[in-house]
Design an enzyme around this catalytic site. Structure first.
Site, PDB file in Angstrom:
ATOM      1  N   ARG A 175       0.891  -1.145   0.146  1.00 48.76           N
ATOM      2  CA  ARG A 175      -0.024   0.009  -0.101  1.00 48.76           C
ATOM      3  C   ARG A 175       0.842   1.283   0.003  1.00 48.76           C
ATOM      4  O   ARG A 175       1.545   1.495   1.064  1.00 48.76           O
ATOM      5  CB  ARG A 175      -0.867  -0.267   1.318  1.00 48.76           C
ATOM      6  CG  ARG A 175      -1.888   0.933   1.355  1.00 48.76           C
ATOM      7  CD  ARG A 175      -2.606   0.855   2.650  1.00 48.76           C
ATOM      8  NE  ARG A 175      -3.963   1.966   2.629  1.00 48.76           N
ATOM      9  CZ  ARG A 175      -5.244   1.746   2.445  1.00 48.76           C
ATOM     10  NH1 ARG A 175      -5.389   0.602   1.520  1.00 48.76           N
ATOM     11  NH2 ARG A 175      -6.026   2.738   2.602  1.00 48.76           N
ATOM     12  N   HIS A 227      -6.892   1.083  -7.138  1.00 43.55           N
ATOM     13  CA  HIS A 227      -7.251   0.226  -5.878  1.00 43.55           C
ATOM     14  C   HIS A 227      -7.829  -0.908  -6.174  1.00 43.55           C
ATOM     15  O   HIS A 227      -9.145  -0.918  -6.008  1.00 43.55           O
ATOM     16  CB  HIS A 227      -8.032   1.025  -5.005  1.00 43.55           C
ATOM     17  CG  HIS A 227      -8.113   0.694  -3.617  1.00 43.55           C
ATOM     18  ND1 HIS A 227      -7.532  -0.486  -3.237  1.00 43.55           N
ATOM     19  CD2 HIS A 227      -8.665   1.167  -2.634  1.00 43.55           C
ATOM     20  CE1 HIS A 227      -7.892  -0.649  -1.836  1.00 43.55           C
ATOM     21  NE2 HIS A 227      -8.368   0.434  -1.357  1.00 43.55           N
ATOM     22  N   GLN A 237     -10.141  -3.247  -3.848  1.00 43.72           N
ATOM     23  CA  GLN A 237     -11.342  -2.745  -3.203  1.00 43.72           C
ATOM     24  C   GLN A 237     -12.448  -2.819  -4.336  1.00 43.72           C
ATOM     25  O   GLN A 237     -13.588  -3.269  -3.933  1.00 43.72           O
ATOM     26  CB  GLN A 237     -11.017  -0.833  -3.394  1.00 43.72           C
ATOM     27  CG  GLN A 237     -12.619  -0.188  -3.075  1.00 43.72           C
ATOM     28  CD  GLN A 237     -13.126  -0.689  -1.692  1.00 43.72           C
ATOM     29  OE1 GLN A 237     -12.423  -0.582  -0.698  1.00 43.72           O
ATOM     30  NE2 GLN A 237     -14.361  -1.026  -1.694  1.00 43.72           N
ATOM     31  N   ASP A 276     -16.797   8.520  -2.865  1.00 47.59           N
ATOM     32  CA  ASP A 276     -15.357   8.340  -2.206  1.00 47.59           C
ATOM     33  C   ASP A 276     -14.999   9.869  -1.522  1.00 47.59           C
ATOM     34  O   ASP A 276     -15.878  10.758  -2.107  1.00 47.59           O
ATOM     35  CB  ASP A 276     -14.171   7.713  -3.093  1.00 47.59           C
ATOM     36  CG  ASP A 276     -13.083   7.353  -2.483  1.00 47.59           C
ATOM     37  OD1 ASP A 276     -13.267   7.321  -0.947  1.00 47.59           O
ATOM     38  OD2 ASP A 276     -12.112   7.162  -3.044  1.00 47.59           O
ATOM     39  N   CYS A 305     -16.513   3.362  -0.296  1.00 49.54           N
ATOM     40  CA  CYS A 305     -15.197   2.468   0.150  1.00 49.54           C
ATOM     41  C   CYS A 305     -14.653   2.789   1.366  1.00 49.54           C
ATOM     42  O   CYS A 305     -13.908   1.942   1.852  1.00 49.54           O
ATOM     43  CB  CYS A 305     -14.061   2.742  -1.055  1.00 49.54           C
ATOM     44  SG  CYS A 305     -13.632   4.286  -1.384  1.00 49.54           S
ATOM     45  N   ARG A 324     -14.653  -7.011   1.557  1.00 47.57           N
ATOM     46  CA  ARG A 324     -13.190  -7.017   1.405  1.00 47.57           C
ATOM     47  C   ARG A 324     -12.412  -8.278   1.764  1.00 47.57           C
ATOM     48  O   ARG A 324     -11.428  -8.510   1.113  1.00 47.57           O
ATOM     49  CB  ARG A 324     -12.614  -5.793   2.107  1.00 47.57           C
ATOM     50  CG  ARG A 324     -12.896  -4.331   1.514  1.00 47.57           C
ATOM     51  CD  ARG A 324     -12.298  -4.037   0.165  1.00 47.57           C
ATOM     52  NE  ARG A 324     -10.718  -4.333   0.226  1.00 47.57           N
ATOM     53  CZ  ARG A 324      -9.938  -3.161   0.552  1.00 47.57           C
ATOM     54  NH1 ARG A 324     -10.413  -1.977   0.947  1.00 47.57           N
ATOM     55  NH2 ARG A 324      -8.406  -3.282   0.657  1.00 47.57           N
TER      56      ARG A 324
END
Length: 308
Positions: A104, A131, A134, A225, A265, A293
């Site tokens: 990450r 991402h 996700q 988001d 998310c 997830r």
């Protein structure tokens, strides 16, 4: 499944059919329909996270535990990378200790540098470009809500960021019509939009516009988001002004389909990109999405590590 170079650096690490297989496996794991073999030796996933994380860190750790493996936390500040060791050297060493790396980070280029030097799978747990983990959860959630993804219409309202990029590419592969509405100066990367249109040609439409009402009209899923991602905190005040009118509230949601579901998310800034009323409302599937997830990443790890 065949991952280019054995890595999962973005949505296009999988073909359309492989994405469908990944989603089927994630759903079957969630329903308890898959009995996983106990590996002969415990697999270890290294977590190399340069950014704060709740869902990515915990879901990866729990997913590995459920697969009979374990995780090793590798904060960059505690490794020699923080003192100038080349990424390639670190990757070559870590490849001899762990079975996969979830990274990450800010720069996609750093992620790709790890992948070039690593002899074990490297997973994009978030970068400034994509991402992809996700969106496994996102489309698993939509599959649970609507069964068939083909022909579904989704609206994304807000910043054209890494999440928007992965949604564009995955929606195109899976046949989901996607409308992305952003302020003019905050649109997604035109190269990503062009690639999504190539991937979805003949199967679905990809539309970028600047009117959130138009994007929401008749949509079966509406996604938002945060307006300021990690690393953009200094610009948060200006962004709040620039995104005026882009809050996903009850008035905006009223333009969507009657069976609409709401996605985010997380973490959410209630009252900015989404109202508390909508986040906690009957259309919200935000916490189901967060739960997924775990199952999405469990399926991904099982396939990458040949455990399923």
């Amino acid at each position: 499944m065949t991952f280019p170079g054995g890595h999962f650096l973005g949505v296009e690490a999988c073909s359309r059919q492989e994405w469908l297989k990944l989603l089927r496996l994630a759903g079957a794991m969630k329903r308890g329909e898959v009995r996983l073999p106990t590996p002969g030796t415990v697999k270890v996933l290294g977590l190399l996270f340069s950014k704060p994380s709740t869902r990515s860190r915990v879901s990866f750790a729990v997913a590995m535990a459920r697969l009979g493996g374990q995780t090793l936390d590798l904060p960059p500040g505690s490794t020699q990378v923080s003192r100038g060791e080349p990424i390639a050297d670190t990757a070559r060493v870590l490849s001899r200790y762990v079975d996969a790396l979830a990274i990450r980070t800010f720069a996609q280029a750093d992620l790709e540098a790890y992948a070039r030097a690593s002899t074990v799978p490297v997973i994009n747990a978030l970068s400034d470009v994509e991402h992809p983990c996700q969106v496994i959860a996102d489309f698993l959630t939509l599959q649970e809500c609507f069964s068939d993804l083909d022909g579904l219409t989704m609206a994304y309202i807000g910043d054209g960021n890494n999440v928007a990029h992965s949604l564009l590419l995955a929606a195109a592969l899976l046949g989901v019509h996607l409308r992305v509405a952003t302020p003019r100066q905050y649109g997604p990367d035109p190269a990503v939009v062009q690639r999504a249109r190539q991937l979805g040609q003949g199967r679905c439409t990809v539309t970028v516009l600047h009117d959130p009402v138009e994007a929401c009209r008749g949509a079966q899923a509406v996604y938002t988001d945060v307006w300021s991602s990690m690393g953009q905190e200094a610009a948060a005040r200006q962004r709040r002004r620039d995104f005026a009118g882009y809050c996903l509230n009850a008035d905006l949601l009223a333009h969507a389909a009657r069976d609409v579901v709401v996605l985010h998310c997380l973490p959410a800034h209630r009252g900015e990109e989404i109202s508390n009323e909508v986040l906690e409302g009957p259309e919200s599937r935000v916490f189901l999405q967060a739960e997924n997830r775990l199952y999405g990443q469990q399926a991904l790890l099982a396939l990458l590590l040949d455990l399923a």
